[in-house]
Design an enzyme around this catalytic site. Sequence first.
Site, PDB file in Angstrom:
ATOM      1  CD  GLU A   2     -19.917   1.922 -34.684  1.00 57.35           C
ATOM      2  OE1 GLU A   2     -19.006   2.750 -34.588  1.00 57.35           O
ATOM      3  OE2 GLU A   2     -19.747   0.685 -34.574  1.00 57.35           O
TER       4      GLU A   2
ATOM      5  CE  LYS B 181      -9.802  16.454 -41.059  1.00 60.32           C
ATOM      6  NZ  LYS B 181      -9.614  15.021 -41.230  1.00 60.32           N
TER       7      LYS B 181
ATOM      8  CE  LYS C 252       0.717  -1.171 -30.668  1.00 60.06           C
ATOM      9  NZ  LYS C 252       1.630  -0.699 -29.639  1.00 60.06           N
TER      10      LYS C 252
ATOM     11  CG  HIS D 147      -6.941   0.118 -43.446  1.00 63.77           C
ATOM     12  ND1 HIS D 147      -6.873  -1.117 -42.846  1.00 63.77           N
ATOM     13  CD2 HIS D 147      -7.148   1.009 -42.455  1.00 63.77           C
ATOM     14  CE1 HIS D 147      -7.030  -0.977 -41.544  1.00 63.77           C
ATOM     15  NE2 HIS D 147      -7.201   0.305 -41.276  1.00 63.77           N
TER      16      HIS D 147
ATOM     17  NE  ARG E   8      -9.930  19.255 -36.912  1.00 64.33           N
ATOM     18  CZ  ARG E   8     -11.065  18.693 -37.272  1.00 64.33           C
ATOM     19  NH1 ARG E   8     -11.069  17.434 -37.652  1.00 64.33           N
ATOM     20  NH2 ARG E   8     -12.204  19.361 -37.263  1.00 64.33           N
TER      21      ARG E   8
ATOM     22  CD1 TRP F 217      -6.350   4.640 -28.318  1.00 69.00           C
ATOM     23  CD2 TRP F 217      -8.205   4.050 -29.400  1.00 69.00           C
ATOM     24  NE1 TRP F 217      -5.997   3.730 -29.281  1.00 69.00           N
ATOM     25  CE2 TRP F 217      -7.116   3.345 -29.963  1.00 69.00           C
ATOM     26  CE3 TRP F 217      -9.486   3.841 -29.939  1.00 69.00           C
ATOM     27  CZ2 TRP F 217      -7.267   2.450 -31.033  1.00 69.00           C
ATOM     28  CZ3 TRP F 217      -9.623   2.954 -31.000  1.00 69.00           C
ATOM     29  CH2 TRP F 217      -8.532   2.272 -31.531  1.00 69.00           C
TER      30      TRP F 217
END
Length: 759
Positions: free
Chosen positions: A488, A19, A116, A698, A16, A565
């Site tokens: 979470e 990234k 998407k 977002h 990555r 996914w």
Amino acid sequence: MAITHNLGFPRIGARRELKFALEEHWRGELPAPALLELAAGLRQDHWQLQGELDWQPVGDFSLYDQVLDMSVTLGNLPARVRDLGGDELTAYFRTARGRAPGDAGDSVVAAGELTKWFDTNYHYIVPEFSTDTRFSLDPSRLLAQIDEARGQNVAVKPVILGPLSYLWLGKAKDGSDPLALLDGLLPVYAELFETLGRTGVEWVQVDEPVLVTELSETWQQAYLRAYRFLAGRGPKKLLTTYFGRLANNLELALSLPVDGLHLDAQANQDKLESLAAGLPDDRILSLGVINGRNIWKSDLNALLDRLEPLHRQLADRLWLAPSCSLLHVPVDLTSEQQLDAEVRNWLAFARQKLDELTTLATALNQGRAAVAEALQANAEALRSRRESQRVNRVDVKARLQALDASWGQRQSPFAERIRQQQDRLRLPAYPTTTIGSFPQTSEIRQLRRRYRQDELDERRYRACIQHEIARCIREQEALGLDVLVHGEAERNDMVEYFGEQLDGYAFSQFGWVQSYGSRCVKPPILYGDIQRPKAMTVDWIRYAQSLTDKPVKGMLTGPVTLLNWSFVRDDQPRSVTCFQLALAIRDEVLDLEQAGVEIIQIDEAALREGLPLKRSQWPDYLDWAVDAFRLAANGVADTTQIHTHMCYSEFNDIIDAISRMDADVITIETSRSDMELLAAFDRFRYPNDIGPGVYDIHSPNIPSHDQIVELMAKAGRRIPAERLWINPDCGLKTRGWPEVLPALENMVAAARTLREAVA
Ligand SMILES: CN1c2c(nc(N)[nH]c2=O)NC[C@@H]1CNc1ccc(C(=O)N[C@@H](CCC(=O)N[C@@H](CCC(=O)N[C@@H](CCC(=O)O)C(=O)O)C(=O)O)C(=O)O)cc1
Ligand SMILES: N[C@@H](CCS)C(=O)O
Ligand SMILES: [Zn+2]
């Protein structure tokens, strides 16, 4: 000679690298030249890895998104970005993210919409159109990369998105028809092809994935018009289709004046022989023989049985490639030293897929004996997968066989259930809640990393996560939210977390796949029949509930989202795998209920995105997907409230299916559309409770009290107040606490204002 090529290589880097460099650059810690140098280094590495191929893709690399790159090439960045000026890279990142490094105040703009990419988990930046859109060519990125590649002796095959797919993927904000822009767009494509021709490019890959959707007559005619206009201009064109069967568009594709056609060989398998037989002498046929979207080894011997006669017929007019760009698979299996050896032997990531391609071509060009060892090893691996006890489990299959329709049925209809739930939960009007995740801070990610690397033992790790959960509960109580979540903190990802705990799943260490921009996911690998060895979430939720008198939602990912996914097995129908997942989630639901959890949310974020690209196949998919959700959810008592969440908003065309899911409460994204999207629920007289998202998670912007009240007032014109909940559009994991707290404070205050109005 069969010819090999690739449609596109993953660009994020095996570790990555892209990234981390992008995020450093956006934080202002890595200057642009250093970012560009790193990107050039990645391209060089990737071309080297593809060095065995006859043609290598150039222009597939992107700093953020390939569709945004095409918008730059066509001079179609949004006016709000162009008006701000600045250099090319600054404008690029402003379009992608709303801001470039150092931007603040007036230089912050609305980011381009992300949506998407077909039925994948990759998201592209939607091109923006209006009736006034004018295109102009900027080939500089592509030309520079062609030069760069030639300097490294790459056999250059530039990749571009074709004109019809470009228009189809975009949106006209003023409601005009993007197709009306075709006449203005075609001369720019012609100029691009002529420019490429002048630099000596022989072949250009023109991606037209839209050809696998069901096109109207108007779009089919537009294809004819466009490709006739472009015929003979510039290099030879390889019309490239992927993600499915050409079906009704096959004849259209064959009638276009191009020099070659690429198609997904598996999806179009019944057509291959007739295609080869009827192919005009001056055309090539490129077969996508290696699946570019999954991670399984191909059956090379079976492929050769099929390809040898085609090769005898077509010789060097037969090209071989992966079915689509390898963007959708991880880079290199050899990095996976901790993956179970048996499972690893069944897999192929991007590098290994290219090796498979080379093996096939060598077998065709020199005979199977030249690669006998590789073919033997491949056959062995496939046999081992087919026969493995871990793949096929009698107990799981038997349980699925024993299912009957009653398992998917709640005890009473919604009107009766909701009365019992209200008696139990005693929630105020306009109950407030969140979608599940709270900020995944770098401290939380560090914790997980230290635990993974054995720097933290299990006891200490659990204590630290409990500490995070306690903080999350404290903050929600202080805010005055009505239905709480545990936040979470223990989850790396809403899918991978469950994959790690279910039998039948394996997970990789470095199997990252780009989801959007610099964000990646590591899809777990579903290789066998699914079984839940023990409860996966109950301890965390029980702990969270022990800290508060308010109800805490149990939080699960639904079977359809786990399926869509993950990398899933290809040896049984997806529906069967989905039902196995549904049974595992059902067991968890029942354990949560048993532990006293009164509200259970089952996220189905990927249910809509799994819709087949052809509308005619929607009913079948929706039938089994909704059945799987119902199987997971509906074992509970009437008093247990089932929520579901979907972080998108286009429900018009699937509202029947949403209704059939019969969740007591559905939370959805609606803030950006000003609640207009509730029209579908209104028109259909959707009977259950709804939480229309009141703010866009977002964006770093904080919604005001008044904005939220106004949005809910709009919602109230569509849905009766007694069925409305108040919540954000989606989970808060990508936001920071300083943004989350004031936003939720305003949300709770808005709920109080609304309650006064109905008191
Ligand atoms: C809702 N979305 C999701 C989709 N698909 C999923 N499978 N999951 C989703 O949530 N598809 C549609 C959207 C896409 N949206 C997103 C949003 C955010 C991300 C994201 O943030 N991805 C992270 C990786 C997440 C993860 O798994 N993290 C792990 C490992 C983290 C890591 O790399 N750790 C470093 C150390 C970092 C540190 O700070 O010290 C390391 O180990 O070296 C974890 O948290 O444990 C990303 O970083 O890209 C994706 C899709
Ligand atoms: N419960 C998840 C859903 C994301 S779609 C979350 O809140 O992040
Ligand atoms: Zn969501």
